[in-house]
Structure formats: C-alpha cells, structure tokens
Design an enzyme around this catalytic site. Structure first.
Site, PDB file in Angstrom:
ATOM      1  N   LEU A 137       0.865  -1.169   0.000  1.00 23.64           N
ATOM      2  CA  LEU A 137       0.000   0.000   0.000  1.00 23.64           C
ATOM      3  C   LEU A 137       0.903   1.221   0.000  1.00 23.64           C
ATOM      4  O   LEU A 137       1.980   1.200   0.591  1.00 23.64           O
ATOM      5  CB  LEU A 137      -0.903   0.023   1.242  1.00 23.64           C
ATOM      6  CG  LEU A 137      -1.965  -1.068   1.374  1.00 23.64           C
ATOM      7  CD1 LEU A 137      -2.725  -0.902   2.690  1.00 23.64           C
ATOM      8  CD2 LEU A 137      -2.945  -1.044   0.211  1.00 23.64           C
ATOM      9  N   ASP A 138       0.473   2.285  -0.650  1.00 18.71           N
ATOM     10  CA  ASP A 138       1.242   3.523  -0.611  1.00 18.71           C
ATOM     11  C   ASP A 138       1.395   3.997   0.831  1.00 18.71           C
ATOM     12  O   ASP A 138       0.563   3.683   1.694  1.00 18.71           O
ATOM     13  CB  ASP A 138       0.551   4.612  -1.434  1.00 18.71           C
ATOM     14  CG  ASP A 138       0.456   4.262  -2.905  1.00 18.71           C
ATOM     15  OD1 ASP A 138       1.298   3.470  -3.375  1.00 18.71           O
ATOM     16  OD2 ASP A 138      -0.449   4.786  -3.576  1.00 18.71           O
ATOM     17  N   LYS A 139       2.409   4.795   1.074  1.00 19.94           N
ATOM     18  CA  LYS A 139       2.710   5.295   2.417  1.00 19.94           C
ATOM     19  C   LYS A 139       1.471   5.862   3.109  1.00 19.94           C
ATOM     20  O   LYS A 139       1.204   5.579   4.273  1.00 19.94           O
ATOM     21  CB  LYS A 139       3.799   6.373   2.324  1.00 19.94           C
ATOM     22  CG  LYS A 139       4.089   7.084   3.639  1.00 19.94           C
ATOM     23  CD  LYS A 139       5.106   8.194   3.438  1.00 19.94           C
ATOM     24  CE  LYS A 139       5.322   8.981   4.723  1.00 19.94           C
ATOM     25  NZ  LYS A 139       6.274  10.105   4.541  1.00 19.94           N
TER      26      LYS A 139
END
Length: 319
Positions: A137-139
């Site tokens: 997942l993106d940050k």
C-alpha cells in the site's frame, strides 16, 4: 541458515521479445532483478531445463524453473514499531496499516518501515524474501495487508495474486460528482516525463479497476473500488484519468476544487487533508494451508470518517 525455494512458471505470450531477466523479474516478483540475474548466471534459474543468459530473449511459452538456496537477509534491522494485527496464525499475518507508514525500505526511507516492524514481530521472517510482504500500500494509504510467514505461504499468496483471485476492495473519496459506477480498463506505466509518477500509457501494463458509487455529495463522491490488477498507484491514476482525482492526492489530484458556498470548516478540511483519501477496506484470499476462504474488513479511519461527515452535512444543509 538457508531455505530452498523451488517454483515453475510459464513465460506468458505477452512477454515475447523481452530479455530473460526482465521477464523473470515480472514473474518472480518476490526477488529483485539483480538477484534473478545472479541465479540465471549460476544456473539456479533455468529456461526450458537449460542454462541461459540474462540477455537472452524469450518468445512466450517457455518454462522457467527456479531452484535456489535462500540465505537469511540481515540487511534490514527489526524495529519495535506498533502493528495493528487483524489476524495471525502460523502461515499468515493480516494487519491494518496506518497512514504514514512506508511498507518497504528504499532511498529516503531506510528504516522505520512496515518491513522493519514485521521483522521485530516475527524474527523468523529474516529467511523469507521481503520478510513475507507480497503486496504493498502507498505510504499514506490505510488498510488491510496480508504478509506470508513461510516460503510456502508466500508462494501460495503470490500465485493467488497473479491469478487475480485475491479480492481487494478500497474506499475512496474523489473530487467531482459521479453519475454511476463503471470500469477503468487502461494500462499503467511510468510517466513519460516524470519518472516518480505513474500514468495511463499505451506501453504500460494491463490495469483494471471496477468502481461503484456509495454516496454522492455536492462536489464529491464516496466510491468503492475493486482491483482486478495491482499496479503502482492504480486507483489514484485511474480515478485521475477519469477526471475524478482523490481528495488530498498531492501527486495526481490537480487543482483544489471547493464546493461553492461551503462552510469555512469544510473548505479548511479539504485544503489541509494531508493524504489521499484511500483505504483498503476488504481483503479476501484462500488460506495457504487449509484452502479456506479468509475474508477481512477494516473500518474507515477517523480522518476519512470526518471528511465524509463534513461532506454529508454540507450536502444536507445546501439542499
């Protein structure tokens, strides 16, 4: 300590003309291209049963067999970082990732990542590629992730990802009022001018996102997205491509748009919303050992709940 990794795969016809190491890195996603090149040179990764060179071309249909000894990877330090654990057994770990937590160490984020946290929680994952992480997942995206605790579990989950049988569903708040749901079927690859961004491009990899409307507001929409593929930034890129960028997306969001006549509190919230409004709400897969279907859900985080409350109040007030 070493473990043996053994796996057979067929080269897809769509990869015809690619270098062997390039195709291998797209097929054996647990490992870096450099590591795969080394195994090709050593004969641990064979092409149709024979040794080949990393630069050799593939034509589609060939059999790749990887039989490698994996040594413990001590490049990354375990760190005592709190994890929100949804489920855990001997094979898998399911967590609810908070915003701000990078998944894997990289330039600019050498530590303090989910990988460091996982190694602290499960020290045995030092001998599993990428500490068992099979997707990202993106940050600043919140929500559910599954982590494999054994090589066998990792192989099973990667196979399920590649077969597109892992169900991943996301909640998002987008700018603009959608009239209906639909599907975005548009390939995604590196942006031709900005290498830090992704874009819809003819040379990209196949990417499919299904979406439906959950709730409409005066200038925004709460949507639910289901991934058929898992490209980098896929939902963010696809929604922006449809001209419905995610609220708070500093990369793909474009110019801020505020509902006409909105209360100052809502305007301020939209101006200062500090991340893309995206949450991995549902995750389903087959358990690597039992084969049982496992389904997990994570409630929306407080910041997205607040955003929806403000948008709902504005919509009802201005009707």
């Amino acid at each position: 300590m070493t473990e043996t990794f053994h796996r057979n795969e067929r080269v897809p016809e769509a990869m015809a003309g690619q270098r062997l190491d390039q195709a291998a890195s797209a097929i054996f996603t647990d490992f870096s291209r450099e590591r795969l090149k080394t195994w090709i040179k050593q004969g641990a990764l064979t092409l149709d049963g024979g040794q080949a060179r990393p630069k050799d071309k593939v034509y589609g249909g060939e059999r790749l067999e990887l039989h490698a000894e994996l040594e413990e990877d001590h490049r990354f330090e375990p760190q005592d970082i709190a994890l929100s654990i949804v489920f855990e057994d001997d094979e898998v770990l399911v967590i609810d990732k908070p915003a701000g937590l990078v998944v894997h160490p990289a330039a600019g984020n050498p530590d303090g990542t989910l990988l460091n946290a996982v190694l602290h929680h499960c020290p045995e994952l030092v001998s599993v590629p990428r500490a068992g992480i099979v997707h990202r997942l993106d940050k600043d995206t919140t929500g559910l992730m599954v982590i494999a605790k054994t090589l066998a579990a990792q192989t099973s989950l990667v196979d399920q990802m590649q077969a597109r049988t892992v169900a991943r569903e996301y909640d998002a708040v987008v700018t603009g009022v959608m009239t209906s749901g639909g599907t975005v079927d548009a390939p995604i690859g590196r942006h031709p001018k900005d290498r830090k961004r992704q874009a819809v491009t003819a040379s990209g990899k196949a990417a499919v996102t299904h979406y439906r409307v959950v709730e409409r507001f005066r200038g925004h929409t709460h949507v639910r997205c289901r991934l058929e593929t898992g490209r980098t930034h896929q939902i963010r890129v696809h929604m922006a491509h449809k001209r419905f960028p995610l609220v708070g997306d500093s990369v793909y969001g474009g110019r801020l748009k505020l509902p006409a006549g909105a209360e100052e509190a809502l305007k301020e919230l939209l101006r200062t919303f500090s991340r893309q409004a995206l949450h991995a709400r549902k995750l389903a897969f087959l358990h690597p050992t039992s084969g049982q279907e496992m389904t997990f859900r994570a409630e929306l985080p407080d910041d997205m709940l607040m955003l929806l409350d403000y948008l709902r109040d504005d919509h009802e007030t201005m009707r």
